[in-house]
Write a protein that holds these residues in place. Structure first.
Motif, short mmCIF file in Angstrom:
data_model
loop_
_atom_site.label_atom_id
_atom_site.label_comp_id
_atom_site.label_asym_id
_atom_site.label_seq_id
_atom_site.Cartn_x
_atom_site.Cartn_y
_atom_site.Cartn_z
N ASP A 1 5.08 12.68 -83.68
CA ASP A 1 3.99 12.92 -84.63
C ASP A 1 3.39 11.56 -84.98
OD1 ASP A 1 2.26 13.55 -86.63
OD2 ASP A 1 3.70 14.67 -87.84
N ILE A 2 2.31 11.20 -84.29
CA ILE A 2 1.72 9.87 -84.45
C ILE A 2 1.27 9.63 -85.89
CG2 ILE A 2 -0.24 8.43 -83.77
CD1 ILE A 2 -0.01 9.56 -81.00
N ALA A 3 0.71 10.65 -86.51
CA ALA A 3 0.22 10.48 -87.88
C ALA A 3 1.34 10.09 -88.84
CB ALA A 3 -0.45 11.77 -88.35
N THR A 4 2.55 10.60 -88.61
CA THR A 4 3.67 10.32 -89.51
C THR A 4 4.42 9.06 -89.15
OG1 THR A 4 3.96 12.68 -89.94
CG2 THR A 4 5.83 11.24 -90.44
N ILE B 1 -6.82 10.42 -89.47
CA ILE B 1 -5.91 10.70 -88.37
C ILE B 1 -5.40 12.14 -88.42
CG2 ILE B 1 -3.64 10.11 -87.41
CD1 ILE B 1 -5.82 8.14 -86.71
N GLN B 2 -5.12 12.63 -89.63
CA GLN B 2 -4.64 14.01 -89.76
C GLN B 2 -5.68 15.00 -89.26
OE1 GLN B 2 -1.65 14.78 -90.58
NE2 GLN B 2 -0.80 13.03 -91.67
N VAL B 3 -6.96 14.77 -89.63
CA VAL B 3 -8.02 15.68 -89.22
C VAL B 3 -8.24 15.59 -87.71
CG1 VAL B 3 -10.47 16.24 -89.47
CG2 VAL B 3 -9.13 15.58 -91.48
N VAL B 4 -8.30 14.36 -87.19
CA VAL B 4 -8.52 14.18 -85.75
C VAL B 4 -7.40 14.83 -84.94
CG1 VAL B 4 -8.57 12.45 -83.91
CG2 VAL B 4 -9.92 12.10 -85.97
N GLN B 5 -6.16 14.66 -85.41
CA GLN B 5 -5.03 15.25 -84.71
C GLN B 5 -5.03 16.77 -84.81
OE1 GLN B 5 -0.70 13.41 -84.25
NE2 GLN B 5 -0.88 14.44 -86.20
#
Length: 415
Positions: free
Chosen positions: A293-296, A153-157
């Motif tokens: 921040d969707i990832a968080t 998710i971090q990379v995609v975002q």
């Protein structure tokens, strides 16, 4: 356990592509000049086409083994993720129907191969584990979701251009082909090993006082699998069940599992594809949600839910806990999850949404990854899971279509 790790690599590659697709929906709508109804309609057509090939893919896995099938499935997936980029570069003269067709073919290849690769990985793990099946599948799912929530998710975002996401997905898929070809084995019988990772306990070994497989059969006998109505039993209590698809469809257990596969995917899939668009659309000017921040605030709670539910579900399955109760609990959690999404107006509701989604995913994926093998055996597992994946894809096709249609009709996702 090497097979488990390789299956994790393959599933992570397709998971990156799946999340990249979900995060690219707003860009598709803008750059390809599509309505939500048109995009979800294409998605539905593609998923229905993917559903039509799942049984054939499952039969191929039974016939040729997971290793060969994982290699070609990953290559097809790598090609499919590039087709949306091809569609964007095409001429829109004549209504742009050719571009829509290429987009649909790309979505079909992506959806078909995601489900088929997951199926082949599930068959591979179930071939190698019996007594520890619940534990190992739960660890596999925990590893997959952990990589998704912490890394993918971090990379995609971070990667804002969807064409770059497609190239990364293609590269990961090709690398996964090499790992599958080099390190996987279809079943322990091919290498003289036995199930559950007991590499020292070889068949016909002079160091073993009893036949290893018979011993495992007595430890983890078929009587433990009778927790659903009309659950299959093997003819020999010392051996695992071995049912053909034509026999399995006559049991209530088969149809209960089929209903779960279909119903559990409808709302879950609609949210999975359109999550980012749903959050932004329902923000109503709320700055905290619009800049979320969707990832968080979603995927970290999601990982916590997975970390709680995966090991617990695996342990309960290995202890013979009734799957029907676990399915019921998962659907209650899914209902709560949909409520938190509908009323997501602050960070607390965002966190609750992520947590409940993780709890649901952990329970459902571990149950789906073990129950078919526990009830119907390993020999024809590909055929059974092919039917399971077909029904899941039908649910997957229905969910986004309903979400997209009502958004275009009513102007919001709330309904």
């Amino acid at each position: 356990y090497v097979n488990v790790l390789v299956s994790l690599v393959a599933m992570s590659a397709v998971n990156f592509g799946n999340k990249g697709l979900a995060f690219s929906v707003p860009e598709f709508l803008r750059e390809l000049d599509m309505t939500r109804g048109l995009l979800t309609g294409l998605f539905t057509v593609a998923v229905l086409g993917a559903a039509a090939v799942q049984h054939a893919c499952g039969t191929m896995v039974d016939t040729h083994g997971p290793r060969f099938n994982l290699c070609w499935m990953l290559l097809v997936f790598a090609g499919a993720v590039l087709l949306p980029s091809v569609a964007l570069g095409m001429d829109t003269a004549g209504g742009g129907y050719e571009r829509l067709a290429v987009m649909c073919v790309g979505l079909l290849g992506i959806r078909a191969m995601i489900q088929s690769i997951e199926m082949a990985c599930n068959v591979l793990v179930n071939q190698w584990f019996k007594k520890l099946r619940g534990k190992v599948v739960s660890l596999q799912m925990l590893g997959r979701e952990g990589l998704q929530d912490i890394v993918i998710i971090q990379v995609v975002q971070f990667v804002h251009v969807w064409r770059t996401r497609s190239l990364i997905t293609m590269s990961l898929s090709v690398l996964s082909v090499g790992a599958c070809f080099a390190f996987t084995s279809d079943k322990p019988e091919q290498t003289g090993d036995v199930k559950d990772g007991d590499l020292w306990q070889l068949k016909d070994s002079p160091h073993s006082s009893v036949d290893a497989e018979a011993g495992l059969g007595r430890i983890f006998g078929a009587s433990q699998y009778t927790s659903l109505p009309d659950a299959p039993m093997s003819d020999d209590d010392d051996d695992e069940p071995s049912w053909k698809l034509s026999e399995g469809i006559k049991t209530r257990a088969f149809w209960l599992l089929c209903c779960w596969d279909f119903l559990g995917k409808i709302s879950h899939a609609g949210v999975e594809l359109l999550l980012l668009d749903i959050i932004l659309d329902g923000a109503n000017g709320n700055v905290a949600i619009m800049t979320l921040d969707i990832a968080t605030f979603i995927y970290i709670p999601h990982l916590i839910g997975i970390a709680i539910s995966c090991p617990t579900s695996g342990w309960l399955i290995d202890q013979g806990f009734k799957p029907c109760y676990m399915f019921l609990l998962a659907m209650v959690i899914l209902a709560i999850n949909m409520f938190t999404l509908a009323y997501m107006q602050n960070l607390l509701m965002a966190g609750l949404f992520g947590l409940t989604r993780g709890l649901f995913a952990g329970i459902s994926k571990v149950c789906q990854g073990t129950t078919w093998a526990n009830f119907f055996g390993r020999e024809h597992l590909g055929a059974f899971t092919g039917v399971s994946k077909t029904l899941r894809l039908l649910g997957l096709a229905s969910g986004p279509l309903v979400f997209g249609f009502w958004r275009d009709v009513e102007g919001h996702y709330h309904t």
